[in-house]
Design a protein around this motif. Structure first.
Motif, PDB file in Angstrom:
ATOM      1  N   UNK A  60       0.831  -1.206   0.000  1.00 20.22           N
ATOM      2  CA  UNK A  60       0.000   0.000   0.000  1.00 20.22           C
ATOM      3  C   UNK A  60       0.863   1.252   0.000  1.00 20.22           C
ATOM      4  N   UNK A  61       1.985   1.217   0.702  1.00 21.12           N
ATOM      5  CA  UNK A  61       2.884   2.368   0.743  1.00 21.12           C
ATOM      6  C   UNK A  61       3.491   2.638  -0.631  1.00 21.12           C
ATOM      7  N   UNK A  62       3.897   1.590  -1.325  1.00 22.43           N
ATOM      8  CA  UNK A  62       4.465   1.769  -2.668  1.00 22.43           C
ATOM      9  C   UNK A  62       3.419   2.349  -3.605  1.00 22.43           C
ATOM     10  N   UNK A  63       2.196   1.827  -3.544  1.00 17.94           N
ATOM     11  CA  UNK A  63       1.132   2.345  -4.410  1.00 17.94           C
ATOM     12  C   UNK A  63       0.837   3.811  -4.108  1.00 17.94           C
ATOM     13  N   UNK A  64       0.812   4.162  -2.825  1.00 21.05           N
ATOM     14  CA  UNK A  64       0.561   5.556  -2.463  1.00 21.05           C
ATOM     15  C   UNK A  64       1.684   6.463  -2.957  1.00 21.05           C
ATOM     16  N   UNK A  65       2.925   6.006  -2.837  1.00 20.86           N
ATOM     17  CA  UNK A  65       4.046   6.797  -3.324  1.00 20.86           C
ATOM     18  C   UNK A  65       3.992   7.002  -4.824  1.00 20.86           C
ATOM     19  N   UNK A  66       3.599   5.975  -5.575  1.00 22.09           N
ATOM     20  CA  UNK A  66       3.479   6.108  -7.026  1.00 22.09           C
ATOM     21  C   UNK A  66       2.364   7.092  -7.378  1.00 22.09           C
ATOM     22  N   UNK A  67       1.261   7.053  -6.649  1.00 18.48           N
ATOM     23  CA  UNK A  67       0.170   7.990  -6.907  1.00 18.48           C
ATOM     24  C   UNK A  67       0.616   9.434  -6.689  1.00 18.48           C
ATOM     25  N   UNK A  68       1.355   9.683  -5.613  1.00 18.14           N
ATOM     26  CA  UNK A  68       1.864  11.035  -5.362  1.00 18.14           C
ATOM     27  C   UNK A  68       2.828  11.452  -6.461  1.00 18.14           C
ATOM     28  N   UNK A  69       3.679  10.540  -6.866  1.00 21.06           N
ATOM     29  CA  UNK A  69       4.618  10.825  -7.959  1.00 21.06           C
ATOM     30  C   UNK A  69       3.860  11.199  -9.232  1.00 21.06           C
ATOM     31  N   UNK A  70       2.790  10.453  -9.533  1.00 19.64           N
ATOM     32  CA  UNK A  70       2.013  10.732 -10.737  1.00 19.64           C
ATOM     33  C   UNK A  70       1.381  12.119 -10.674  1.00 19.64           C
ATOM     34  N   UNK A  71       0.846  12.482  -9.521  1.00 22.43           N
ATOM     35  CA  UNK A  71       0.215  13.803  -9.382  1.00 22.43           C
ATOM     36  C   UNK A  71       1.244  14.912  -9.594  1.00 22.43           C
ATOM     37  N   UNK A  72       2.418  14.774  -9.011  1.00 23.43           N
ATOM     38  CA  UNK A  72       3.438  15.811  -9.152  1.00 23.43           C
ATOM     39  C   UNK A  72       3.971  15.892 -10.580  1.00 23.43           C
ATOM     40  N   UNK A  73       4.111  14.755 -11.248  1.00 27.99           N
ATOM     41  CA  UNK A  73       4.525  14.769 -12.653  1.00 27.99           C
ATOM     42  C   UNK A  73       3.467  15.464 -13.505  1.00 27.99           C
ATOM     43  N   UNK A  74       2.179  15.219 -13.199  1.00 26.03           N
ATOM     44  CA  UNK A  74       1.107  15.898 -13.928  1.00 26.03           C
ATOM     45  C   UNK A  74       1.161  17.405 -13.709  1.00 26.03           C
ATOM     46  N   UNK A  75       1.443  17.823 -12.481  1.00 22.77           N
ATOM     47  CA  UNK A  75       1.545  19.257 -12.195  1.00 22.77           C
ATOM     48  C   UNK A  75       2.672  19.885 -13.008  1.00 22.77           C
ATOM     49  N   UNK A  76       3.823  19.230 -13.051  1.00 25.62           N
ATOM     50  CA  UNK A  76       4.950  19.747 -13.834  1.00 25.62           C
ATOM     51  C   UNK A  76       4.599  19.765 -15.323  1.00 25.62           C
TER      52      UNK A  76
END
Length: 396
Positions: A60-76
């Motif tokens: 669950x921690x890995x999945x949550x980290x990937x989701x945060x990464x995806x959101x920040x990449x989308x923002x950039x």
């Protein structure tokens, strides 16, 4: 993986520079090959991040980290959309990261079938959507598009955009399947190289046959050809790093592959003023020289391989992962109890796999090599397998 990612970054930079000066089939092919390689390597990195995580909280921690990464990449990516100087691929990758989260625990054969279905379904869906008078995007998606036309943004990202998600999902799935292999094995690297070259040859042979080639078939052959080229690049990169001399000579490209988000964003911003736009060769060489200089200075000052954007995104991802995982002392027994497992003692060498001494051998042989979660960071754009460390042992 850094070498393959660095080569893809160079290809994308070349496509943006030379395509802006004089569009051609070569620049279009270079752009497509670069993005497919990026997507494939991203899938491999996601698989490496998830490998060895058996406890529920760890997964669950890995999945949550990937989701945060995806959101920040989308923002950039949405922020870079205002530049209007290149086709920004980051929003597509952000969506692909989110779609890959439920696929992380699937078996390689299942991932292969999903990739095959995606390759077959994407061409007719894209062709039918464009034929149905659905307009394609004129500009890159931005924050304004997210507010004023969310439906058009979704259609553009998934079907009609410069980089349709339904087409590139196959490359992410293929990368997830490849990431389950022993990437430190020379035999695996040879198989990937031969499989990729064989796929490219089949695609070229099909185009040479005197047969009708509808638009849907052309898109399918193009996607299969791109997948084969990306697999061949990954296999060749894995082979090259086994030759120390060549690996040292290619260290600038490998270093660039460790900070792709930073260098990609920087080169897009450099293209905005239009300096040297009529001298594409000079501009491309200047981008390479500037990127190399930045790599050297940043590594000397920051003393880390990741670029500044990778560090920021990785720091946010790690914070979320720790919050979801909880304290190690509290999460460990509960997580293993969920699977009926006894908690194993913590190893001080986090990257070293378990080993067992084989009778008659001077050194312990690694048991289940490359089965642990051996990555150097928490970024899907920069995760890579660690090198095996030799561990001393006594004769049995």
């Amino acid at each position: 993986m850094d070498l393959a990612r660095g080569l893809a970054l160079l290809g994308m930079m070349a496509a943006h520079v030379f395509d802006a000066a004089e569009p051609s089939t070569v620049t279009t092919a270079a752009a497509d090959w670069s993005v497919t390689t990026f997507a494939l390597v991203a899938g491999v990195s996601l698989a490496l991040m998830f490998r060895g995580k058996r406890a529920r909280r760890e997964r669950a921690a890995v999945r949550a980290g990937i989701a945060v990464h995806a959101v920040l990449v989308a923002v950039i990516g949405l922020a870079l959309g205002f530049t209007g100087r290149a086709d920004i691929v980051l929003p597509c990758f952000a969506v692909l990261f989110l779609l890959a989260i439920p696929l992380l625990g699937l078996r390689p054969w299942t991932l292969t079938r999903i990739a095959a279905v995606s390759l077959l379904v994407a061409p007719p869906m894209i062709t039918a959507t464009l034929a149905g008078a659905v307009p394609g995007p004129v500009d890159n998606p931005t924050f304004a598009t997210l507010v004023t036309d969310p439906a058009g943004l979704a259609i553009g990202l998934f079907v009609t955009g410069f980089y349709p998600v339904i087409a590139y999902l196959a490359y992410i799935c293929a990368g997830l399947a490849i990431g389950r292999m022993d990437l430190l094995s020379v035999q695996v690297a040879y198989r990937l190289l031969l499989a990729g070259l064989g796929t490219v040859a089949v695609g070229m042979l099909w185009l040479m046959l005197p047969l009708p080639h509808p638009r849907g078939w052309m898109v399918l052959i193009h996607d299969v050809h791109g997948l084969g080229a990306a697999i061949a690049v990954v296999g060749a990169s894995l082979l090259v790093v086994h030759v120390p001399v060549i690996a040292r000579l290619l260290w600038p490209i490998r270093t660039a592959g460790a900070m792709p988000l930073t260098l990609y964003s920087a080169h897009v911003l450099v293209l905005v003023p239009g300096v040297l736009e009529h001298e594409p060769a000079v501009l491309f060489l200047s981008l390479i020289a500037g990127g190399l200089l930045f790599e050297v200075v940043w590594r000397a000052l920051a003393r880390q391989q990741q670029g500044p954007l990778e560090w920021l995104v990785g720091a946010a991802s790690r914070r979320v992962r720790r919050a979801v995982r909880g304290p190690r002392g509290a999460a460990g027994p509960a997580s293993h109890a969920d699977h009926g497992e006894s908690r194993q003692p913590t190893r001080r060498q986090g990257c070293r796999p378990a080993s067992t001494v084989v009778a008659g051998s001077a050194r312990p042989r690694p048991r289940f090599p490359h089965k642990e979660g051996t990555i150097d960071d928490d970024s899907p754009l920069g995760a890579r397998p660690c090198r095996r460390r030799r561990s001393g042992g006594r004769r049995s």
